[in-house]
Design a protein around this motif. Structure first.
Motif, mmCIF file in Angstrom:
data_model
loop_
_atom_site.group_PDB
_atom_site.id
_atom_site.type_symbol
_atom_site.label_atom_id
_atom_site.label_comp_id
_atom_site.label_asym_id
_atom_site.label_seq_id
_atom_site.Cartn_x
_atom_site.Cartn_y
_atom_site.Cartn_z
ATOM 1 N N MET A 1 -6.351 -9.470 -0.121
ATOM 2 C CA MET A 1 -6.361 -10.101 -1.419
ATOM 3 C C MET A 1 -6.721 -11.575 -1.232
ATOM 4 O O MET A 1 -6.256 -12.225 -0.305
ATOM 5 N N LYS A 2 -7.540 -12.073 -2.140
ATOM 6 C CA LYS A 2 -7.913 -13.483 -2.096
ATOM 7 C C LYS A 2 -7.556 -14.140 -3.424
ATOM 8 O O LYS A 2 -7.707 -13.533 -4.486
ATOM 9 N N VAL A 3 -7.076 -15.370 -3.328
ATOM 10 C CA VAL A 3 -6.685 -16.132 -4.508
ATOM 11 C C VAL A 3 -7.286 -17.530 -4.433
ATOM 12 O O VAL A 3 -7.621 -18.014 -3.364
ATOM 13 N N ARG A 4 -7.408 -18.152 -5.619
ATOM 14 C CA ARG A 4 -7.903 -19.524 -5.702
ATOM 15 C C ARG A 4 -6.777 -20.393 -6.249
ATOM 16 O O ARG A 4 -6.165 -20.077 -7.262
ATOM 17 N N LEU A 5 -6.505 -21.486 -5.550
ATOM 18 C CA LEU A 5 -5.499 -22.426 -6.027
ATOM 19 C C LEU A 5 -6.043 -23.140 -7.252
ATOM 20 O O LEU A 5 -7.156 -23.674 -7.232
ATOM 21 N N GLU A 34 0.812 -12.014 2.554
ATOM 22 C CA GLU A 34 1.894 -11.161 2.068
ATOM 23 C C GLU A 34 2.058 -11.401 0.570
ATOM 24 O O GLU A 34 1.940 -12.530 0.108
ATOM 25 N N ILE A 35 2.330 -10.341 -0.160
ATOM 26 C CA ILE A 35 2.558 -10.435 -1.600
ATOM 27 C C ILE A 35 4.014 -10.109 -1.857
ATOM 28 O O ILE A 35 4.508 -9.068 -1.413
ATOM 29 N N GLN A 36 4.699 -10.999 -2.541
ATOM 30 C CA GLN A 36 6.074 -10.755 -2.942
ATOM 31 C C GLN A 36 6.138 -10.748 -4.461
ATOM 32 O O GLN A 36 5.147 -11.033 -5.134
ATOM 33 N N LYS A 37 7.299 -10.454 -4.994
ATOM 34 C CA LYS A 37 7.464 -10.343 -6.443
ATOM 35 C C LYS A 37 6.980 -11.602 -7.162
ATOM 36 O O LYS A 37 6.257 -11.520 -8.140
ATOM 37 N N GLU A 38 7.350 -12.772 -6.677
ATOM 38 C CA GLU A 38 6.997 -14.016 -7.343
ATOM 39 C C GLU A 38 6.141 -14.958 -6.502
ATOM 40 O O GLU A 38 5.751 -16.024 -6.973
ATOM 41 N N SER A 64 -8.146 -6.670 -4.022
ATOM 42 C CA SER A 64 -8.024 -5.566 -3.071
ATOM 43 C C SER A 64 -7.008 -5.884 -1.966
ATOM 44 O O SER A 64 -6.950 -6.996 -1.448
ATOM 45 N N ILE A 65 -6.222 -4.870 -1.640
ATOM 46 C CA ILE A 65 -5.222 -4.975 -0.584
ATOM 47 C C ILE A 65 -5.864 -4.437 0.697
ATOM 48 O O ILE A 65 -6.365 -3.310 0.709
ATOM 49 N N PRO A 66 -5.863 -5.225 1.757
ATOM 50 C CA PRO A 66 -6.497 -4.768 3.004
ATOM 51 C C PRO A 66 -5.861 -3.502 3.563
ATOM 52 O O PRO A 66 -4.675 -3.234 3.359
ATOM 53 N N GLU A 67 -6.639 -2.740 4.271
ATOM 54 C CA GLU A 67 -6.152 -1.538 4.946
ATOM 55 C C GLU A 67 -5.065 -1.929 5.945
ATOM 56 O O GLU A 67 -5.150 -2.975 6.586
ATOM 57 N N TYR A 97 10.204 -6.827 -3.870
ATOM 58 C CA TYR A 97 9.244 -6.054 -3.090
ATOM 59 C C TYR A 97 8.355 -7.007 -2.314
ATOM 60 O O TYR A 97 8.294 -8.193 -2.605
ATOM 61 N N ASN A 98 7.707 -6.445 -1.324
ATOM 62 C CA ASN A 98 6.628 -7.177 -0.676
ATOM 63 C C ASN A 98 5.579 -6.187 -0.206
ATOM 64 O O ASN A 98 5.857 -5.018 0.032
ATOM 65 N N ILE A 99 4.367 -6.672 -0.138
ATOM 66 C CA ILE A 99 3.231 -5.910 0.369
ATOM 67 C C ILE A 99 2.721 -6.731 1.541
ATOM 68 O O ILE A 99 2.325 -7.888 1.382
ATOM 69 N N THR A 100 2.777 -6.136 2.710
ATOM 70 C CA THR A 100 2.550 -6.906 3.928
ATOM 71 C C THR A 100 1.851 -6.052 4.979
ATOM 72 O O THR A 100 1.932 -4.821 4.936
ATOM 73 N N PRO A 101 1.168 -6.678 5.927
ATOM 74 C CA PRO A 101 0.631 -5.905 7.042
ATOM 75 C C PRO A 101 1.776 -5.200 7.777
ATOM 76 O O PRO A 101 2.874 -5.753 7.899
ATOM 77 N N LYS A 102 1.526 -4.015 8.236
ATOM 78 C CA LYS A 102 2.564 -3.227 8.908
ATOM 79 C C LYS A 102 3.177 -3.984 10.087
ATOM 80 O O LYS A 102 4.367 -3.880 10.351
#
Length: 137
Positions: A1-5, A34-38, A64-67, A97-102
């Protein structure tokens, strides 16, 4: 995932203060680690390493979330100080929650990283090396 400040002009007064406390560059694009709730965890440019930043100061560029990333859910049920007339203690439930590399999916990984523990530092550095190699390749 990519974001712009976001830029200063795109923020209200509260988030302008948040921007003032970050070393990230306004308008720059960042890879989310890593993606967390906030929050998003992003590897900053100041050599501090991966830090959490409020999601609301970013715009999503690539959702997109990386493989190889995994989803982790946590739920805590803590006692709250409120007791009703019948003696029932109300619970304060916190969901996260979090979405993170394994490879980061171990309890307190980033706490240990910032404490300088060799195993976590090595895992993180290898991940970042592979991420940069993928961008270059």
């Amino acid at each position: 995932m990519k974001v712009r400040l976001k830029c200063y002009s795109e923020c209200d007064d509260y988030y302008k203060k948040v921007l003032d406390r970050t070393s990230l560059r306004q308008g720059s694009t960042y890879q989310v680690i890593e993606i967390q709730k906030e929050y998003y965890r992003i590897d900053g440019e100041d050599g501090v390493g991966p830090c959490l930043y409020d999601k609301r100061i970013f715009d999503i560029i690539d959702p997109s979330i990386p493989e190889g990333y995994i989803y982790q859910f946590s739920y805590e049920d803590e006692e709250h100080s409120h007791e009703d007339d019948e003696g029932f203690i109300w619970r304060n439930s916190v969901e996260d929650y979090n979405i993170t590399p394994k490879c980061f999916a171990q309890r307190a990984f980033f706490d240990f990283y910032h404490d300088g523990r060799e195993e976590q530092v090595a895992i993180y550095n290898e991940y970042i090396r592979e991420l940069k190699d993928t961008k270059l390749g």
